[in-house]
Structure formats: structure tokens, C-alpha cells
Design a protein around this motif. Structure first.
Motif, PDB file in Angstrom:
ATOM      1  N   ILE A 136       0.853  -1.190   0.000  1.00  0.00           N
ATOM      2  CA  ILE A 136       0.000   0.000   0.000  1.00  0.00           C
ATOM      3  C   ILE A 136       0.889   1.240   0.000  1.00  0.00           C
ATOM      4  N   SER A 137       0.585   2.198  -0.850  1.00  0.00           N
ATOM      5  CA  SER A 137       1.336   3.450  -0.913  1.00  0.00           C
ATOM      6  C   SER A 137       0.736   4.468   0.055  1.00  0.00           C
ATOM      7  N   ASN A 139       0.586   7.475  -0.344  1.00  0.00           N
ATOM      8  CA  ASN A 139      -0.065   8.536  -1.119  1.00  0.00           C
ATOM      9  C   ASN A 139      -1.395   8.092  -1.726  1.00  0.00           C
ATOM     10  N   SER A 140      -1.798   6.859  -1.459  1.00  0.00           N
ATOM     11  CA  SER A 140      -3.015   6.332  -2.067  1.00  0.00           C
ATOM     12  C   SER A 140      -4.252   6.614  -1.225  1.00  0.00           C
ATOM     13  N   GLY A 141      -5.394   6.546  -1.879  1.00  0.00           N
ATOM     14  CA  GLY A 141      -6.655   6.705  -1.168  1.00  0.00           C
ATOM     15  C   GLY A 141      -6.906   5.555  -0.212  1.00  0.00           C
ATOM     16  N   THR A 142      -6.440   4.365  -0.576  1.00  0.00           N
ATOM     17  CA  THR A 142      -6.595   3.198   0.294  1.00  0.00           C
ATOM     18  C   THR A 142      -5.925   3.442   1.642  1.00  0.00           C
ATOM     19  N   TYR A 143      -4.698   3.971   1.588  1.00  0.00           N
ATOM     20  CA  TYR A 143      -3.959   4.251   2.833  1.00  0.00           C
ATOM     21  C   TYR A 143      -4.715   5.255   3.693  1.00  0.00           C
TER      22      TYR A 143
END
Length: 456
Positions: A136-137, A139-143
Motif C-alpha cells: 500500500i502506498s 499517497n493512495s486513497g486506500t492508505y
């Protein structure tokens, strides 16, 4: 299990509803404050199906039930006070000492939040692990979504604690939650600007020292404790037909300014002082602290007074993002697991071996040590000593390596993600320390266990 029948039988053997001054529950225990403890028949209570043990310490009559205690509490509450919300109990009528009242209050306030704290802590640990593995990044929305989910319990801690504190102190839970919400309102936080804690503003000309109350513990508890007196006064004096409007109006108009002007800053600085004092001791003698906490935590649990330390750990996690004490409590739990392994390997009695294995699985999955503690260790002082030595050995190593936990969780196998962080060595050192706890206690338990020993 028929919890209604169980509640009825307990009530019969503790002197009836009229002998109860206060009641609450934690993760595994029904905690009662009795007006006259001599009316309680310990042996009869222990004989009730579902009651594992009885402990009368710290001003509380504690019945060890297990993780199903909320179901029993609901039935017990209905029998004592009827259906609906529990009516406020005047603590002034109780013969509890001040220290006992503090212990029982801390237990009642934090116990309902433990599942949320534990679940959020594990989720945060897993998120950190996924970031480190590159799954998981940041900078991602998931994070962002998972991070917000895992940290919300800490961000909104003043609101949650306001609600549980109100139930303990006898104030309106919903008005109390509003007081807590006001402290973390974005407009109020915006007054801080870039100055941070210590910035000033005014309220009708009265100087106000501003604080960021997100994730704080002490200020809101003190505020709701003070509010409970105002609420009870208003409830008695305001005419019935005006209560709907006047009590909320007066309560909010008085308590929010009073909190931000006086109670809040005192609570923030007081909480930081206690936390800094504990952390200072750990930094000066982390090995000794690890020995004392790792070895002595089970003693505190057996007395039911370990709740007094939990707020310090929660405050450290919410304020600094890590805590030194949580790993020491892990050392204790893993030492208990090691003791059960030693008993299982040495004993021939099938009932004792079955009990030991059940205890191991329960702790590994749920971090609940009470059943093993009272069912095995307290009854066998040598095994209790084996666990204490194992916990102290593991705690000493964890203290030496300054291992920290990034979440407030109870020590079990499934909560190990609490040790994941930017420094990968923290997790490795945590595992080594916990293995030391388990191996030392396992070896000693194996030596101390008589092969022909039976479950008492």
C-alpha cells in the motif's frame, strides 16, 4: 449459558440489590461495590456455574466471568435497576476509599472502549506492515481510508470518554459527548493557528490558554466529573416542564467555557506530567522497569488494579504515537502462555493438560489471562513464580532494547502487529523478548510441575 438465572443466583448470594452501591464491568469481570461485603458468601458465589473466581480487592467485589461478562451485566442490571438505563448512584453513600473509587472509575470509563482501541490498534499495525512491504502506498486513497479508520478512536477519544465518563459519574451521556465534541470542533482547533498548545485567546475578556484536545484523556474525564455535580443540581432544581430546554442550555453554556478556561489546561498539563514522569523512569532504568512490570503485571491483574495503568499507556499512544509499557504487559502474557506449555509437556493428568492447552489458546487469541491465572497459577505458587520470573526476564530484555508498541492492545499472538513500525528492528527485538518470556517460564514450569499433579 442462562445469564438471567446466573444473575439471579449471584444477586441472592451477595445480599440482594439493596446491598449494591455501584456496579460496572470490564473485559472479563463483573465489578460490584457492596455496601456490606460481609453479606456476600464467596463460596456460594464461586459455586455458581459460569463464575470462575471471586476477588475482593481495591474496594470492589469482582466476579471473574470471562469475555461474555457484558451479557451477564445486561441481565444483572435489569434485575437491580429494571430495564432501561442505569440510574445514577450517589457515590457519596458508598464506603469506598478515594483510591478504590479511582480504580473503579477508571475501570468503568475505559472498559467499554477496549474493543474499539484493540481493533484500531491491530488495524494500524497491519497498515504499517503493508506500507513497509510495499503493498500500500502512503499517497493512495486506500492508505488514507484505512489510516483514518484506525486513528479515529484516538482523534475522537474526548467524545467517547465523555460518554463513558457520564455513565460512571451520573451525568447525561449525550450532553457530555457534546462537551467533548466542542473541544475538537475544527473552528475551536483553528484558534490555535500555528502556535500549538499554549496559544491564547479570550472569552468575554477572560484569558484562555488554548490546547489541542484531540486524543487527550485526562481533561475530558475531569470535565465530566465536574459536570456531573452541575447536572445533578440542575436536575433537582429545574422544574420538570423546563428541563428539556434549560438543563442542556445551562450545561453547555457553563461547562464548555469552564473546560477550555480552567479544567482543560490543568488536565493536559497534569496528564503530560504523569506520562512524562513514567517515561522518565523508563528511560533512566528501562531494565528495572521491565522487570517490575513484566514480572508484576499478573499480580496487578489478579488484584484487579491493573486498570490504573491503562490510561497512562493510552495517553502515551495518543500523544506520542508509541508506548514503552505495553511491551512489558506482553511479556507477562507470553510468560503465562509459556507456563501452560511447561505444564502441558510435564503433567500426565488429562484434565490438567487440557486446561493448560485451553489457557494457551485463549491467551494466544484473546489475551485474556484471568482464567489461567486463577484456575492454575494462583493455586500453585511455584507455577506463579515461574510465570513471574519469565515475565521479568522478557521485560528486562524489552526494556534493555527499548522496544515500543505503536498501538494500545493486549498481549496475544494476533496483536503482534502493534510492534510494526518504521524501524523494523523494533518488531524483531519484541519477538526475541517475548520468546525469552515464554521459554524461561516454560522451562521453570516444566521443572516445577509434578508429573502426577492434578488440576486442583
Amino acid at each position: 449459558m442462562d445469564y438471567k438465572l446466573m444473575a439471579k443466583e449471584i444477586l441472592e448470594h451477595i445480599g440482594g440489590a439493596e446491598n449494591i452501591a455501584n456496579m460496572t464491568h470490564c473485559a472479563t469481570r463483573l465489578r460490584l461495590t457492596l455496601k456490606d461485603t460481609s453479606k456476600a458468601n464467596d463460596e456460594e458465589v464461586k459455586s455458581i456455574e459460569g463464575v470462575i473466581n471471586v476477588v475482593n480487592k481495591a474496594g470492589q467485589y469482582q466476579l471473574l466471568i470471562g469475555t461474555e461478562v457484558p451479557k451477564l451485566y445486561d441481565e444483572f442490571e435489569n434485575l437491580v435497576k429494571g430495564t432501561g438505563n442505569l440510574e445514577p448512584i450517589d457515590n457519596n453513600t458508598s464506603s469506598e476509599s478515594v483510591i478504590s473509587k479511582i480504580f473503579s472509575s477508571v475501570s468503568a470509563i475505559f472498559a467499554p472502549l477496549l474493543p474499539a482501541l484493540a481493533g484500531s490498534g491491530i488495524l494500524r499495525g497491519l497498515l504499517i506492515l503493508c506500507v513497509q512491504l510495499g503493498w500500500i502506498s502512503e499517497n493512495s486513497g486506500t492508505y488514507t481510508i484505512i489510516y483514518a479508520t484506525s486513528m479515529s478512536v484516538f482523534y475522537f477519544l474526548p467524545v467517547l470518554l465523555a460518554f463513558t465518563s457520564a455513565r460512571r459519574f451520573g451525568a447525561s451521556p449525550y450532553l457530555s459527548a457534546l462537551i467533548g465534541a466542542a473541544l475538537i470542533n475544527p473552528d475551536f482547533i483553528g484558534l490555535l493557528g500555528n502556535a500549538g498548545n499554549g496559544a491564547t485567546t479570550d472569552f468575554f475578556g477572560i484569558p484562555v490558554v488554548l490546547m489541542n484536545y484531540n486524543s487527550t484523556v485526562v481533561p475530558i474525564i475531569l470535565s465530566i466529573w465536574a459536570f456531573s455535580y452541575l447536572y445533578k443540581f440542575l436536575d433537582k432544581k429545574v422544574p420538570e416542564n423546563l428541563k428539556l430546554v434549560l438543563i442542556p442550555l445551562v450545561s453547555l453554556a457553563i461547562m464548555v467555557p469552564l473546560t477550555v478556561i480552567i479544567i482543560g489546561p490543568v488536565g493536559v498539563y497534569g496528564g503530560e506530567l504523569v506520562a512524562n514522569g513514567v517515561n522518565w523512569l523508563i528511560e533512566r532504568s528501562s531494565i528495572l522497569t521491565g522487570i517490575l512490570v513484566g514480572g508484576g503485571w499478573s499480580v496487578l491483574v489478579s488484584l484487579g488494579i491493573h486498570w490504573a495503568v491503562n490510561p497512562i499507556m493510552i495517553n502515551n499512544i495518543s500523544t506520542y504515537g508509541f508506548d514503552y509499557i505495553v511491551p512489558f504487559t506482553f511479556a507477562c502474557n507470553f510468560a503465562v502462555m509459556g507456563t501452560t506449555i511447561g505444564v502441558y509437556l510435564k503433567a500426565k493428568n488429562s484434565q490438567l493438560r487440557s486446561f493448560a492447552m485451553t489457557g494457551f489458546i485463549t491467551i494466544a487469541l484473546s489475551a485474556i489471562i484471568e482464567a489461567t491465572l486463577f484456575g492454575l497459577l494462583v493455586k500453585n505458587k511455584k507455577l506463579f513464580l515461574a510465570q513471574i520470573i519469565g515475565g521479568a526476564a522478557g521485560g528486562a530484555y524489552l526494556g534493555l532494547m527499548q522496544v515500543v508498541a505503536n498501538s494500545f492492545v493486549f498481549g496475544s499472538v494476533i496483536t503482534l502487529p502493534a510492534f510494526f513500525g518504521e524501524d523494523s528492528s523494533n518488531f524483531i527485538q519484541a519477538i526475541i523478548g517475548l520468546l525469552i518470556s515464554m521459554m524461561v517460564s516454560m522451562i521453570l514450569a516444566y521443572i516445577f510441575t509434578n508429573r502426577e499433579e492434578k488440576l486442583a
